[in-house]
Scaffold this motif. Sequence first.
Motif, mmCIF file in Angstrom:
data_model
loop_
_atom_site.group_PDB
_atom_site.id
_atom_site.type_symbol
_atom_site.label_atom_id
_atom_site.label_comp_id
_atom_site.label_asym_id
_atom_site.label_seq_id
_atom_site.Cartn_x
_atom_site.Cartn_y
_atom_site.Cartn_z
ATOM 1 N N ALA A 1 13.588 12.559 0.051
ATOM 2 C CA ALA A 1 13.269 12.265 1.564
ATOM 3 C C ALA A 1 13.739 10.837 1.947
ATOM 4 O O ALA A 1 13.587 9.890 1.066
ATOM 5 C CB ALA A 1 11.756 12.464 1.419
ATOM 6 N N THR A 2 13.766 10.518 3.104
ATOM 7 C CA THR A 2 14.268 9.375 3.829
ATOM 8 C C THR A 2 13.014 9.294 4.939
ATOM 9 O O THR A 2 12.488 9.887 5.374
ATOM 10 C CB THR A 2 15.288 9.359 4.590
ATOM 11 N N THR A 3 12.400 7.944 4.658
ATOM 12 C CA THR A 3 11.157 7.543 5.100
ATOM 13 C C THR A 3 10.953 6.235 5.301
ATOM 14 O O THR A 3 11.618 5.399 4.588
ATOM 15 C CB THR A 3 9.828 8.263 4.570
ATOM 16 N N GLN A 4 10.222 5.719 6.348
ATOM 17 C CA GLN A 4 9.646 4.360 6.416
ATOM 18 C C GLN A 4 8.215 4.080 6.008
ATOM 19 O O GLN A 4 7.699 3.187 5.922
ATOM 20 C CB GLN A 4 9.936 3.945 7.832
ATOM 21 N N ASP A 5 7.365 5.193 5.626
ATOM 22 C CA ASP A 5 5.958 5.377 5.416
ATOM 23 C C ASP A 5 6.137 5.633 3.760
ATOM 24 O O ASP A 5 6.450 6.763 3.501
ATOM 25 C CB ASP A 5 5.474 5.955 6.080
ATOM 26 N N ILE A 6 5.748 4.615 3.029
ATOM 27 C CA ILE A 6 5.597 4.933 1.580
ATOM 28 C C ILE A 6 4.030 4.851 0.848
ATOM 29 O O ILE A 6 3.290 3.756 1.421
ATOM 30 C CB ILE A 6 6.380 3.849 0.686
ATOM 31 N N GLU A 7 3.611 5.573 0.472
ATOM 32 C CA GLU A 7 2.208 5.708 -0.078
ATOM 33 C C GLU A 7 2.558 5.589 -1.724
ATOM 34 O O GLU A 7 3.324 6.309 -2.404
ATOM 35 C CB GLU A 7 1.466 6.925 0.003
ATOM 36 N N ALA A 8 1.960 4.606 -2.448
ATOM 37 C CA ALA A 8 2.242 4.457 -4.017
ATOM 38 C C ALA A 8 1.145 3.878 -4.593
ATOM 39 O O ALA A 8 0.275 3.531 -3.988
ATOM 40 C CB ALA A 8 3.409 3.335 -3.754
ATOM 41 N N THR A 9 1.070 3.815 -6.066
ATOM 42 C CA THR A 9 0.189 3.108 -6.900
ATOM 43 C C THR A 9 0.960 2.098 -7.223
ATOM 44 O O THR A 9 2.015 2.041 -7.500
ATOM 45 C CB THR A 9 -0.359 4.138 -7.993
ATOM 46 N N VAL A 10 0.322 0.889 -7.112
ATOM 47 C CA VAL A 10 0.703 -0.217 -7.524
ATOM 48 C C VAL A 10 0.218 -1.044 -8.643
ATOM 49 O O VAL A 10 -1.065 -1.055 -8.690
ATOM 50 C CB VAL A 10 1.030 -1.702 -6.284
ATOM 51 N N CYS A 11 0.583 -2.213 -9.411
ATOM 52 C CA CYS A 11 0.249 -3.057 -10.229
ATOM 53 C C CYS A 11 0.408 -4.444 -9.409
ATOM 54 O O CYS A 11 1.697 -4.696 -9.397
ATOM 55 C CB CYS A 11 0.575 -3.044 -11.578
ATOM 56 N N HIS A 12 -0.698 -5.094 -9.206
ATOM 57 C CA HIS A 12 -0.422 -6.432 -8.629
ATOM 58 C C HIS A 12 -0.135 -7.339 -9.577
ATOM 59 O O HIS A 12 -0.893 -7.645 -10.551
ATOM 60 C CB HIS A 12 -1.577 -6.849 -7.568
ATOM 61 N N ASP B 1 -6.132 -8.771 -6.472
ATOM 62 C CA ASP B 1 -5.577 -9.949 -7.437
ATOM 63 C C ASP B 1 -4.785 -9.287 -8.501
ATOM 64 O O ASP B 1 -4.391 -8.275 -8.595
ATOM 65 C CB ASP B 1 -7.101 -10.509 -8.005
ATOM 66 N N ALA B 2 -4.349 -10.516 -9.166
ATOM 67 C CA ALA B 2 -3.425 -10.134 -10.412
ATOM 68 C C ALA B 2 -4.124 -9.154 -11.110
ATOM 69 O O ALA B 2 -5.247 -9.275 -11.731
ATOM 70 C CB ALA B 2 -3.180 -11.857 -10.920
ATOM 71 N N ASN B 3 -3.195 -8.470 -11.697
ATOM 72 C CA ASN B 3 -3.451 -7.310 -12.613
ATOM 73 C C ASN B 3 -4.253 -5.996 -12.036
ATOM 74 O O ASN B 3 -4.508 -5.159 -12.852
ATOM 75 C CB ASN B 3 -4.222 -7.836 -13.997
ATOM 76 N N ASP B 4 -4.566 -6.075 -10.725
ATOM 77 C CA ASP B 4 -5.189 -5.065 -10.117
ATOM 78 C C ASP B 4 -4.263 -3.747 -9.962
ATOM 79 O O ASP B 4 -3.148 -3.894 -9.607
ATOM 80 C CB ASP B 4 -5.743 -5.253 -8.653
ATOM 81 N N ILE B 5 -4.791 -2.744 -10.270
ATOM 82 C CA ILE B 5 -4.042 -1.375 -9.893
ATOM 83 C C ILE B 5 -4.594 -0.695 -8.663
ATOM 84 O O ILE B 5 -5.925 -0.396 -8.773
ATOM 85 C CB ILE B 5 -4.288 -0.515 -11.091
ATOM 86 N N ALA B 6 -3.829 -0.205 -8.008
ATOM 87 C CA ALA B 6 -4.726 0.327 -6.429
ATOM 88 C C ALA B 6 -3.423 1.370 -5.998
ATOM 89 O O ALA B 6 -2.439 1.032 -6.195
ATOM 90 C CB ALA B 6 -4.776 -0.769 -5.509
ATOM 91 N N ARG B 7 -3.946 1.848 -4.773
ATOM 92 C CA ARG B 7 -3.222 2.716 -3.976
ATOM 93 C C ARG B 7 -3.135 1.856 -2.636
ATOM 94 O O ARG B 7 -3.866 1.277 -2.269
ATOM 95 C CB ARG B 7 -3.977 3.896 -3.543
ATOM 96 N N VAL B 8 -1.336 2.109 -2.435
ATOM 97 C CA VAL B 8 -1.371 1.355 -0.957
ATOM 98 C C VAL B 8 -0.394 2.247 -0.206
ATOM 99 O O VAL B 8 0.024 3.136 -0.409
ATOM 100 C CB VAL B 8 -0.574 -0.038 -1.359
ATOM 101 N N ARG B 9 -0.700 1.888 1.109
ATOM 102 C CA ARG B 9 0.317 2.305 2.168
ATOM 103 C C ARG B 9 1.055 1.390 2.644
ATOM 104 O O ARG B 9 0.611 0.168 3.153
ATOM 105 C CB ARG B 9 -0.337 3.080 3.192
ATOM 106 N N ILE B 10 2.682 1.206 2.753
ATOM 107 C CA ILE B 10 3.319 0.607 3.059
ATOM 108 C C ILE B 10 4.418 1.054 4.484
ATOM 109 O O ILE B 10 4.988 2.190 4.188
ATOM 110 C CB ILE B 10 4.470 -0.132 2.202
#
Length: 444
Positions: free
Chosen positions: A320-331, A378-387
Amino acid sequence: MTTIASTEPSTTALLRFATAGSVDDGKSTLVGRLLHDSKSVLADQMEAVERASAGRGQDTPDLALLTDGLRAEREQGITIDVAYRYFATPTRRFILADTPGHVQYTRNMVTGASTADLTVILVDARNGVVEQTRRHAAIAALLRVPHVALAVNKMDLVGHRESVFAAIAEEFTAYATDLGIPEITAIPISALAGDNVVEPSAHMDWYSGPTVLEHLETVPVAHDASPRHARLPVQYVIRPQTAEHPDYRGYAGQIAAGSFRVGEPVTILPSGRTTRISGIDLLGRPVDTAWSRQSVTVLLEDDLDVARGDLIVPTGDAPATTQDIEATVCHVADQPLTVGHRVLLKHGTRTVKAIVEDIPSRLSLDDLSQRPHPARLDANDIARVRIRTAAPLPVDPYATSRRTGSFILIDPSDGTTLTAGMIGDSFTTPAPPQDETPDDGWDF
């Protein structure tokens, strides 16, 4: 579906693995013992370790010095940077990433484990499972490392008691299972004495499982060479324009997943234009087929506008090609990440402007619950984000492809890596859709 067998003999298959654990759990000693007892240390390296150990007043060689290469690491007795080591046994070849244990350097564990087939997580038998153990398990699950080995170290300091090992293994296995880690193998060891590292321990006859090296040599390694979900991020366009090659136009890059063959119909993303592969060059020679992790140059039948950052995929199997990304991240940066943060998003070989639209939830490592709408990461936090990105990106879910389902966020002002992201669902529960962020000037 056709499966293409690797030309590499199975007896010399490559295993990429990483080590992780809290400070002073003995990661570097384990790695040093593994290298030493498997006879993977050169004589001059061992002599240097013996001299350094003698200079510190130690009667026996400190095997941790085989991996702690930075001066600050040797002075402080900790691992700071990721140390990569290459070694082999008659059964298998290995690429090892020895990652730091200090919470300040957890970001380095993300780097080391991102390409690993297996992660060895160390636990001090005296301390059991601690917060950093849970964090390392969460990162291994987030990065979808297929195999996790729990090495309960310093068993000699608890009298080699089976009850201590069993309690730690049970607690960790329950936690890791809740994270969705598919396979966990627990091994009681003493890295300092060498028990159950390469040779079986004479002090723990109650344990009948593999040593660390036996497990590394026998754990299954999947090499994806199937044509499904084939992906080639274009890194460089080759146009010699010489008398010998006046019309040569090749698209070079490392195949991220799957395989490609000459004559196959392909689509160029994000443009969506289609053509066929007219040739594949590998190490300066034409081949009919190439597969994952090989660096190749692909030639196309049609003269299309293909540039660095584009993605070549099989027609009919395009992501899929998209401009809206939902992801889990590690800061991973000291600088916090907040809603409205303007960043650069690097996906494969392409970098685009982006903005953090929302942070729906942050993972609590204590009980694996989701804390809704944190003010920042903050550093090392794991979270869901929308970009939201400035241009469309062809993306796969990370569960499908670790290479094309991952990205990093970069500070546009100084190039600092801020966050490592995994697209789609992870071990966390997806957050419900949120309202759009008010306009702040970056209209994508």
